[in-house]
Write an enzyme that holds these catalytic residues in place. Structure first.
Site, short mmCIF file in Angstrom:
data_model
loop_
_atom_site.label_atom_id
_atom_site.label_comp_id
_atom_site.label_asym_id
_atom_site.label_seq_id
_atom_site.Cartn_x
_atom_site.Cartn_y
_atom_site.Cartn_z
N ASN A 1 38.77 26.97 13.74
CA ASN A 1 39.54 27.49 14.87
C ASN A 1 41.03 27.34 14.53
OD1 ASN A 1 40.49 24.80 15.83
ND2 ASN A 1 38.29 24.50 16.03
N LYS B 1 27.34 31.94 -2.64
CA LYS B 1 28.14 32.83 -1.79
C LYS B 1 27.24 33.90 -1.16
CE LYS B 1 31.99 35.98 -2.06
NZ LYS B 1 32.85 36.76 -2.94
N PRO C 1 27.43 16.90 17.07
CA PRO C 1 27.53 15.80 18.03
C PRO C 1 28.79 15.95 18.86
CG PRO C 1 27.94 15.03 15.78
CD PRO C 1 27.51 16.46 15.68
N LYS D 1 31.88 14.87 30.78
CA LYS D 1 32.11 14.01 29.60
C LYS D 1 32.36 12.56 30.00
CE LYS D 1 33.11 17.64 26.45
NZ LYS D 1 33.15 17.83 25.02
O1 PMT Z 1 46.14 21.37 17.23
P1 PMT Z 1 47.14 22.21 17.99
O2 PMT Z 1 47.40 23.53 17.31
O3 PMT Z 1 48.40 21.47 18.32
O4 PMT Z 1 46.44 22.61 19.37
C1 PMT Z 1 46.18 21.61 20.29
C2 PMT Z 1 44.83 21.83 20.98
C3 PMT Z 1 44.91 23.11 21.81
C4 PMT Z 1 43.71 21.97 19.95
C5 PMT Z 1 44.57 20.55 21.85
O5 PMT Z 1 45.65 20.39 22.75
C6 PMT Z 1 43.27 20.68 22.64
O6 PMT Z 1 43.24 21.23 23.72
N1 PMT Z 1 42.18 20.14 22.05
C7 PMT Z 1 40.85 20.30 22.62
C8 PMT Z 1 40.29 21.61 22.15
C9 PMT Z 1 39.00 22.08 22.82
O7 PMT Z 1 38.75 23.22 22.84
O8 PMT Z 1 38.28 21.16 23.31
P2 PMT Z 1 36.80 21.47 23.95
O9 PMT Z 1 37.00 22.05 25.29
O10 PMT Z 1 35.94 22.13 22.98
O11 PMT Z 1 36.30 20.00 24.05
C10 PMT Z 1 36.63 19.13 25.13
C11 PMT Z 1 36.88 17.74 24.62
O12 PMT Z 1 35.74 17.27 23.92
C12 PMT Z 1 38.06 17.64 23.65
O13 PMT Z 1 38.69 16.41 23.91
C13 PMT Z 1 37.38 17.63 22.28
O14 PMT Z 1 38.14 16.91 21.31
C14 PMT Z 1 36.07 16.93 22.59
N2 PMT Z 1 34.94 17.35 21.74
C15 PMT Z 1 34.45 18.61 21.79
C16 PMT Z 1 33.36 18.96 21.05
C17 PMT Z 1 32.76 18.00 20.22
N3 PMT Z 1 31.70 18.29 19.48
N4 PMT Z 1 33.26 16.75 20.18
C18 PMT Z 1 34.33 16.42 20.93
O15 PMT Z 1 34.79 15.26 20.89
#
Ligand code: PMT
Length: 402
Positions: free
Chosen positions: A210, A289, A305, A341
């Site tokens: 991403n 590939k 996970p 969460k």
């Molecule tokens: O890195 P930058 O370019 O500065 O951008 C920052 C950011 C937009 C990436 C950051 O500010 C942000 O929002 N990070 C979370 C991104 C996200 O899409 O999270 P999510 O909605 O998929 O997940 C929610 C939370 O669970 C997050 O805290 C994530 O780290 C955590 N998560 C998600 C999936 C997973 N398998 N494990 C996790 O720990």
């Protein structure tokens, strides 16, 4: 900022080959302006001479409990009153065992008992000795007693084995000492932060990922460190400079990030999930590939996970901060994540239109477990990070607010 100037640091040296590193530690502490006194145990004397430490510290070196040269022959009380902080480096398995049983059979154990200042230890021993259940039980007791543990590091050992048990380097101890005298809002707290994207391989040349640049997570790491925290940053692949004074662990996949987080959770006070972790990975990564022979290509993905949820499920979980990056209905999705969460706070992150991913700016709302919400106008990620650190510091001082 030099937080060590005129600080009175007592270094205890115990029986380990790593005692030689204590010489460099004393030298750089003096260079940083600290006042250093050294106590060496009988075990330590097998590895190092008082003369060396005396030359480096500019002070006499103490070795005996019953010392006719000390005022009223009570060197342990004098030294215990003098020190602002005690660091045992190296701390041998034997010393740790004697310490946790409350023994007072030499100068170092006795002055530790007589002291009220913070005590830190930098363990050094053979890797099997470190992994031994008895040592691990002693380490758990040390933590429960409020003794700070710095290290050990993993690597090659003087005995020829490889594993955990190396004393961490003097320069790292110096940084940790500087942090421990920092009385910022997160002083003495350990903060583990995830940042950046993860990459999930499709074949040897392609991956799913991403647009996360890591800027947000790295800014938080720097703000937390500036506030006095001991920071561990677990980062996916990014193009950012390694921040100084922060332990950085680099990973590629979500599974590697999960393992690194679980490995670094001990004694963690705050966990911040700023990484954009891939929710899915390939069920079977192609060994060669993938060729474009077909008109359509179906990839079978399996769930990764959920790191944030896994940490939040732990019984002794730290203060938990998650992020929620959304392109629409941001606050509603974020409120759901706060509950699902099981975290203390979600940073709702509007993404797209030049904010969030990749950009230097961010637009966020802090959603707290207690229902409080605080929206920030668009601002740079350093400003967002320092406001986040302020909120975290206030949550830590008001446990009922969590
Ligand atoms: O890195 P930058 O370019 O500065 O951008 C920052 C950011 C937009 C990436 C950051 O500010 C942000 O929002 N990070 C979370 C991104 C996200 O899409 O999270 P999510 O909605 O998929 O997940 C929610 C939370 O669970 C997050 O805290 C994530 O780290 C955590 N998560 C998600 C999936 C997973 N398998 N494990 C996790 O720990």
């Amino acid at each position: 900022m030099n937080t060590l100037s005129n600080r009175k640091i007592l270094i205890g040296i115990t029986g380990s080959i790593a005692a030689y590193k204590a010489c460099e530690l004393v030298r750089i502490l003096k260079q940083a302006g600290a006042k250093v006194r050294v106590v060496i145990t009988q075990g330590g004397l097998e590895f190092i001479t008082p003369m060396t430490l005396q030359a480096l510290s500019g002070e006499r070196v103490w070795t005996d409990l019953l010392d006719p040269e000390s005022e009223a022959a009570m060197g342990h009380i004098e030294l215990a009153r003098w020190a602002d902080l005690i660091l045992i480096a190296p701390a041998s398995a034997n010393f740790i065992a004697r310490f946790i049983t409350g023994m007072a059979d030499d100068l170092l154990t006795t002055l530790c008992l007589a002291s009220t200042v913070p005590i830190y230890m930098a363990p050094a021993m053979n890797q099997q000795m470190w992994l031994n259940t008895i040592t691990q039980q002693n380490i758990t007791k040390l933590r429960a007693l409020g003794v700070g543990l710095w290290g050990p590091a993993i690597g090659g050992q003087a005995c020829g084995e490889t594993g955990p048990g190396r004393m961490i380097e003097p320069v790292e101890l110096l940084e940790k000492l500087q942090l421990s005298f920092n009385n910022g809002a997160l002083a003495g707290k350990r903060v583990v932060i995830t940042a950046g994207p993860t990459q999930e391989a499709l074949d040897p040349v392609r991956y799913l990922a991403n647009h996360s640049s890591g800027k947000m997570g790295y800014a938080i790491a720097e703000a937390a460190r500036a506030a006095g925290a001991d920071v561990i940053l677990i980062s996916g692949p990014v193009h950012l400079a390694r921040p100084e004074g922060i332990e950085v662990i680099t990973v590629t996949t979500a599974e590697q990030m999960y393992k690194a987080v679980m490995h670094k959770l001990s004694a963690c006070d705050v966990f911040i999930g700023a990484a954009a972790v891939a929710d899915y990975r390939l069920q079977d990564i192609a060994q060669q590939k993938i060729k474009k022979t077909e008109e359509t290509l179906t990839l079978r993905l399996v769930k990764n996970p959920d790191i944030l949820a896994a940490v939040a499920a732990k019984q002794d979980k730290p203060l938990m901060i998650g992020f929620a990056a959304e392109t629409e209905d941001v606050l509603n999705y974020a409120r759901q994540k706060l509950i699902e969460k099981n975290v203390d706070m979600i940073v709702a992150n509007q993404v797209g239109h030049g904010v969030g991913f990749e950009s230097d700016d961010n637009t966020v709302t802090f959603l707290l477990r207690n229902g409080k919400e605080q929206s920030l106008t668009k601002q740079n990620k350093q400003q967002v990070a320092s406001k986040l650190v302020e909120v975290i510091a206030s949550l830590l001082t008001q446990p009922t607010e969590k």
